[in-house]
Motif scaffolding. Structure first.
Motif, mmCIF file in Angstrom:
data_model
loop_
_atom_site.group_PDB
_atom_site.id
_atom_site.type_symbol
_atom_site.label_atom_id
_atom_site.label_comp_id
_atom_site.label_asym_id
_atom_site.label_seq_id
_atom_site.Cartn_x
_atom_site.Cartn_y
_atom_site.Cartn_z
ATOM 1 N N PRO A 141 7.896 78.035 74.408
ATOM 2 C CA PRO A 141 8.518 78.769 75.735
ATOM 3 C C PRO A 141 8.304 80.348 75.121
ATOM 4 O O PRO A 141 8.151 80.730 74.050
ATOM 5 N N SER A 142 8.057 80.840 76.401
ATOM 6 C CA SER A 142 7.894 82.456 76.029
ATOM 7 C C SER A 142 9.412 83.138 76.114
ATOM 8 O O SER A 142 10.105 82.826 77.201
ATOM 9 N N TYR A 176 -12.549 88.826 73.177
ATOM 10 C CA TYR A 176 -12.045 87.528 73.524
ATOM 11 C C TYR A 176 -10.586 88.390 73.965
ATOM 12 O O TYR A 176 -10.011 87.610 75.169
ATOM 13 N N LEU A 177 -10.178 89.439 73.708
ATOM 14 C CA LEU A 177 -8.886 90.112 74.386
ATOM 15 C C LEU A 177 -9.278 90.262 75.959
ATOM 16 O O LEU A 177 -8.405 90.587 76.855
ATOM 17 N N THR A 178 -10.648 90.475 76.217
ATOM 18 C CA THR A 178 -10.764 90.857 77.839
ATOM 19 C C THR A 178 -10.600 89.526 78.710
ATOM 20 O O THR A 178 -10.475 89.605 79.689
ATOM 21 N N THR A 179 -10.420 88.279 78.049
ATOM 22 C CA THR A 179 -9.947 87.231 78.753
ATOM 23 C C THR A 179 -8.428 87.084 79.098
ATOM 24 O O THR A 179 -8.126 86.332 79.841
ATOM 25 N N ALA A 216 -0.067 89.205 79.444
ATOM 26 C CA ALA A 216 0.345 88.239 78.331
ATOM 27 C C ALA A 216 1.622 88.843 77.300
ATOM 28 O O ALA A 216 1.770 90.002 77.337
ATOM 29 N N SER A 217 2.251 88.007 76.684
ATOM 30 C CA SER A 217 3.284 88.443 75.744
ATOM 31 C C SER A 217 2.540 88.944 74.622
ATOM 32 O O SER A 217 1.574 88.704 73.986
ATOM 33 N N LYS A 218 3.564 89.738 73.816
ATOM 34 C CA LYS A 218 3.423 89.944 72.276
ATOM 35 C C LYS A 218 2.767 88.845 71.519
ATOM 36 O O LYS A 218 1.805 88.943 70.644
ATOM 37 N N ALA A 219 3.527 87.961 71.516
ATOM 38 C CA ALA A 219 3.333 86.525 70.668
ATOM 39 C C ALA A 219 1.700 86.053 71.159
ATOM 40 O O ALA A 219 0.957 85.700 70.242
ATOM 41 N N ASP A 220 1.486 86.082 72.339
ATOM 42 C CA ASP A 220 0.139 85.534 72.851
ATOM 43 C C ASP A 220 -0.969 86.539 72.294
ATOM 44 O O ASP A 220 -2.140 86.022 71.881
ATOM 45 N N ILE A 221 -0.553 87.728 72.211
ATOM 46 C CA ILE A 221 -1.634 88.966 71.665
ATOM 47 C C ILE A 221 -1.826 88.620 70.116
ATOM 48 O O ILE A 221 -2.895 88.477 69.694
ATOM 49 N N GLU A 222 -0.760 88.536 69.492
ATOM 50 C CA GLU A 222 -0.690 88.111 68.147
ATOM 51 C C GLU A 222 -1.485 86.981 67.653
ATOM 52 O O GLU A 222 -2.163 86.791 66.669
ATOM 53 N N SER A 223 -1.317 85.968 68.709
ATOM 54 C CA SER A 223 -2.095 84.734 68.352
ATOM 55 C C SER A 223 -3.556 84.907 68.438
ATOM 56 O O SER A 223 -4.286 83.981 67.660
ATOM 57 N N THR A 266 7.516 89.924 67.563
ATOM 58 C CA THR A 266 7.321 88.677 67.905
ATOM 59 C C THR A 266 8.239 87.928 67.032
ATOM 60 O O THR A 266 8.884 88.586 65.929
ATOM 61 N N ASP A 267 8.311 86.498 67.016
ATOM 62 C CA ASP A 267 8.915 85.783 65.944
ATOM 63 C C ASP A 267 8.634 85.891 64.616
ATOM 64 O O ASP A 267 9.298 85.886 63.678
ATOM 65 N N LEU A 268 7.365 85.912 64.354
ATOM 66 C CA LEU A 268 6.599 86.095 63.228
ATOM 67 C C LEU A 268 6.901 87.647 62.551
ATOM 68 O O LEU A 268 7.328 87.685 61.134
ATOM 69 N N GLU A 269 6.956 88.551 63.341
ATOM 70 C CA GLU A 269 7.331 89.893 62.802
ATOM 71 C C GLU A 269 8.977 89.945 62.505
ATOM 72 O O GLU A 269 9.109 90.514 61.274
ATOM 73 N N LEU A 270 9.548 89.370 63.295
ATOM 74 C CA LEU A 270 11.001 89.440 63.001
ATOM 75 C C LEU A 270 11.192 88.426 61.679
ATOM 76 O O LEU A 270 12.291 88.983 60.831
ATOM 77 N N ALA A 271 10.754 87.373 61.403
ATOM 78 C CA ALA A 271 10.703 86.689 60.416
ATOM 79 C C ALA A 271 10.402 87.413 59.140
ATOM 80 O O ALA A 271 11.191 87.333 58.086
ATOM 81 N N ARG A 272 9.534 88.017 59.347
ATOM 82 C CA ARG A 272 8.780 88.949 58.231
ATOM 83 C C ARG A 272 9.824 89.960 57.714
ATOM 84 O O ARG A 272 10.175 90.206 56.539
ATOM 85 N N ALA A 273 10.436 90.783 58.859
ATOM 86 C CA ALA A 273 11.295 91.819 58.459
ATOM 87 C C ALA A 273 12.504 91.245 57.842
ATOM 88 O O ALA A 273 13.320 91.699 57.094
ATOM 89 N N LEU A 274 13.069 90.091 58.373
ATOM 90 C CA LEU A 274 14.400 89.378 57.722
ATOM 91 C C LEU A 274 14.008 89.023 56.303
ATOM 92 O O LEU A 274 15.038 89.050 55.651
ATOM 93 N N ARG A 275 12.885 88.508 56.197
ATOM 94 C CA ARG A 275 12.520 88.294 54.726
ATOM 95 C C ARG A 275 12.635 89.561 53.779
ATOM 96 O O ARG A 275 13.153 89.133 52.773
#
Length: 700
Positions: A141-142, A176-179, A216-223, A266-275
């Motif tokens: 889910p986005s 690939y970003l152009t897609t 696209a969402s930030k998470a999609d760009i991050e992936s 993104t979830d990954l960035e938030l998890a990193r900051a919380l860590r």
């Protein structure tokens, strides 16, 4: 967390899940009547999002996957990709029922669905397929709140020096970003490039600043940079109206959720900051400062999120003044207060007491009122549940009916609220099926095509009154009487008043329906309604006008725990009459001896003798009194030997041994330790009325 803590947390989840589902259902009905309400859509989305997240904490995957699809459909509504239609609401409403069933299963100890529940989930989600073509796959889910709108992102890409050695071409990522969108601008940064004679051809020295426009969402760009994340520095920052977006987000008092929902973190960035925050210990930096320091988000965006957080926290201060209390603890408090009231009555008159003792008695009285008020809840929540009933029944009957709810703020005992739901359901369904005419019939009689059903509640003389009114065809007196004669409930020569005729609809098996439908017609329901109301020490009355509609009025006590009673005596026995039913007390005139009525201010007042009703032996006192009470809108009397005055009455159940005792609704303990029976006024006088009209009715 030990097992008891987990159980308590799960109980809290079950309670909140039921509340969220109820809010979801009410929100859908509100949305159908006002499709242009963005806040209503946001509320629905929040309910499903919160429910999905809470279910995920307990590993309830079937709930997570089901609510995720609903969340995705609602997200399309928020984005404007979908529009509110009756078909969409009809597809979503059964989902609320299904979620309730799944939550009930969790409450019963099932953490996975049964085969029937799984089949129901598939069937309901299949019905949502026409509306969820753009929904995100349940596996991922986005959380971006701007689905369907292009946004501009600033990408800062610094690939690790070993990127080329690992077979990764930085330019391939840009291609690939152009897609996913449009690369509006690329600036190559060569600050780390060494002198030509020191360049290692296998090392990467270049960085890129990219302006990227995409839906696209930030998470999609991050992936996109998944394979080079560990040894590269990838920063993705919004370049558009992130601050305005945060201000428009639904309420949330956690800054991390606000930033994540806005799509800037993104979830990954938030998890990193919380860590990082966790590793820095209790004196570490706030989360917002860490996100800025790590260049995950800009300072103005964090400040906007903090402002939204403070605004929400301020708005919830009022809500935080309420707490949940286990019903068992509240019942225990009520029992203890009841014992205090009994002990207070045993102290005797306050005339000879010291000031301190009188003060204690006043405090007991105050505690009693406060404890009882804790059980009082608004009836509006119960009444609003019928919005769904009216909608579904009208769809089945092809009728158009407006439901009007008034007096929802009126309060009554929580135990009564829970037990009044089924009787009201019968009355509402009967009003829709029998009372309100089909559209063509209404237009033929000059009525609006849309019928009206009104639920009203109000306090009156220590009771709560609930009215179910419709503007339909009204009750047909002749048809009811003819059916009663046909069923043997009345003789052909009967001379019955209108109230007596209309009371026949509450007889077991009575129905005037010409055909049996899914809703009614079998004569089962109205007698159950009367039985349920009587069991709650209440009464029910019918008022109707041919062609204008019917009003059924239910009168109930405000509480089932402690009442103000009027203590009377017959022989050596004591009885309690609910004080709110008493209008006056008069002396029994001598000329009324041997009769069942007396004249009171040029009015015939029927009465029942308490001694005869309960078979109390001995001679009545020379001076008897009549307690005049209200019964079904009429006045009647109860003849007693002694008037003993007002009494605080703690209601005690009779127990199984005395469950068949007539005309008694409970008992109480008097100050001296004696037991007094609490009279069931409606049953007692109802029996008298039935006996008095035996000349009109066929013997059983």
């Amino acid at each position: 967390m030990n097992e008891d803590d987990i159980r308590d947390a799960l109980d809290t989840f079950i309670t909140e899940a039921r509340e969220l589902t109820q809010d979801f259902e009410e929100g859908l009905l509100e949305l159908e009547s006002a499709p242009d309400g963005p806040e209503a859509i946001n509320s629905l989305f929040r309910a499903m999002h919160t429910l999905k997240g809470s279910a995920g904490l307990f590993g309830l995957r079937h709930l997570v996957s089901f609510t995720h699809v609903l969340e995705s459909v609602l997200d399309q509504l928020r984005a404007g990709a979908l529009h509110v239609t009756p078909a969409l609401v009809s597809a979503l409403l059964p989902c609320a029922d299904h979620i309730t069933a799944l939550v009930d299963g969790v409450a019963a100890g099932r953490t996975s669905p049964t085969e029937a529940e799984s089949a129901a989930s598939e069937r309901l989600l299949a019905a949502l397929d026409p509306f969820s073509s753009g929904a995100v796959d349940a596996g991922g889910p986005s959380e971006v709140a701007v689905s369907g709108n292009a946004r501009t992102w600033l990408l800062s890409l610094w690939f690790g020096p070993d990127c080329l050695r690992n077979g990764m071409d930085p330019l391939s990522f840009l291609r690939y970003l152009t897609t996913l969108g449009t690369v509006a601008q690329v600036i190559t940064v060569a600050d780390a490039l060494p002198p030509a004679d020191e360049v290692d051809p296998e090392s990467c020295y270049l960085g890129f600043e990219v302006e990227f426009v995409t839906e696209a969402s930030k998470a999609d760009i991050e992936s996109v940079f998944e394979f080079v994340r560990d040894d590269s520095t990838i920063r993705i920052l919004p370049a558009d109206d992130a601050i305005q977006l945060i201000e428009s987000l639904p309420e949330n008092d956690r800054i991390g959720d606000l930033l994540r929902r806005s799509g800037v973190v993104t979830d990954l960035e938030l998890a990193r900051a919380l860590r990082i925050q966790h590793d820095s210990g209790p004196m570490g930096k706030p989360l917002g400062e860490i996100l800025v320091a790590e260049q995950m988000v800009q300072q103005p965006v964090v400040e906007a999120a903090l402002g939204r957080q403070r605004k929400v926290a301020d708005g919830r201060q009022q809500d935080n003044q309420t707490i949940r209390v286990f019903a068992s603890r509240l019942d225990k408090l009520i029992d203890l207060v009841g014992e205090l009231v009994i002990a207070q009555a045993g102290v005797g008159s306050a005339d000879g007491l010291s000031e301190a003792q009188q003060h204690v008695l006043r405090l007991v009285e105050e505690v009693r009122h406060t404890a009882l008020s804790l059980r009082m809840v608004p009836i509006g929540t119960t009444l609003r549940r019928f919005e769904r009933v009216v909608r579904d029944v009208c769809v089945d009957l092809d009728k158009e009916v407006d439901l009007v709810i008034a007096g929802g703020e009126a309060e009554m005992d929580k135990a009564l609220v829970e037990r009044i739901g089924d009787p009201l359901l019968h009355l509402v369904r009967n009003a829709l099926d029998h009372g309100i005419e089909p559209r063509a019939e209404r237009e033929r009689h000059g009525k609006p095509a849309r019928g009206s059903l009104r639920l009203n509640a109000f306090h009156d003389a220590g009771s709560i009154v609930i009215e179910v009114s419709d503007d339909g065809r009204g009750l047909n007196r002749d048809k009811i009487l003819a059916k009663a004669v046909d069923r043997g409930l009345a003789s052909p020569s009967a001379t019955l008043t209108d109230p007596e005729v209309y009371a026949l609809i509450f007889e077991p098996g009575f129905s005037t329906a010409d055909a049996v439908s899914n809703l009614s017609g079998r004569g089962v329901g109205m007698d159950v309604v009367r039985g349920a109301i009587t069991a709650l020490r209440g009464s029910i009355d019918v008022q109707t006008a041919p062609g204008a509609g019917t009003t059924i009025q239910i009168r109930l006590p405000l509480t089932l725990a402690i009442i103000d009673g009027f203590l009377v005596g017959a022989g050596d026995s004591c009885f309690i009459i609910p004080l709110d039913r008493v209008t006056e007390c008069v002396e029994l005139p001598a000329e009324a001896s041997g009769r069942s009525f007396m004249h009171l201010r040029d009015e015939a007042l029927p009465f029942v003798r308490l001694r005869q009703a309960f078979g109390i032996p001995g001679q009545p006192s020379r001076r008897q009194s009549v307690v005049v009470i209200e019964h079904s809108g009429q006045r009647a009397g109860i003849v007693v030997d002694h008037l003993l005055g007002q009494s605080q009455t703690v209601i005690k159940p009779l127990g199984r041994l005395f469950k068949d005792v007539r005309w008694v609704s409970g008992s109480t303990i008097l100050g001296g330790g004696d037991v007094a029976l609490i009279l069931d006024i409606d049953a007692l006088l109802g029996q008298y009325i039935a006996r008095d009209r035996q000349r009109n009715l066929v013997p059983a």
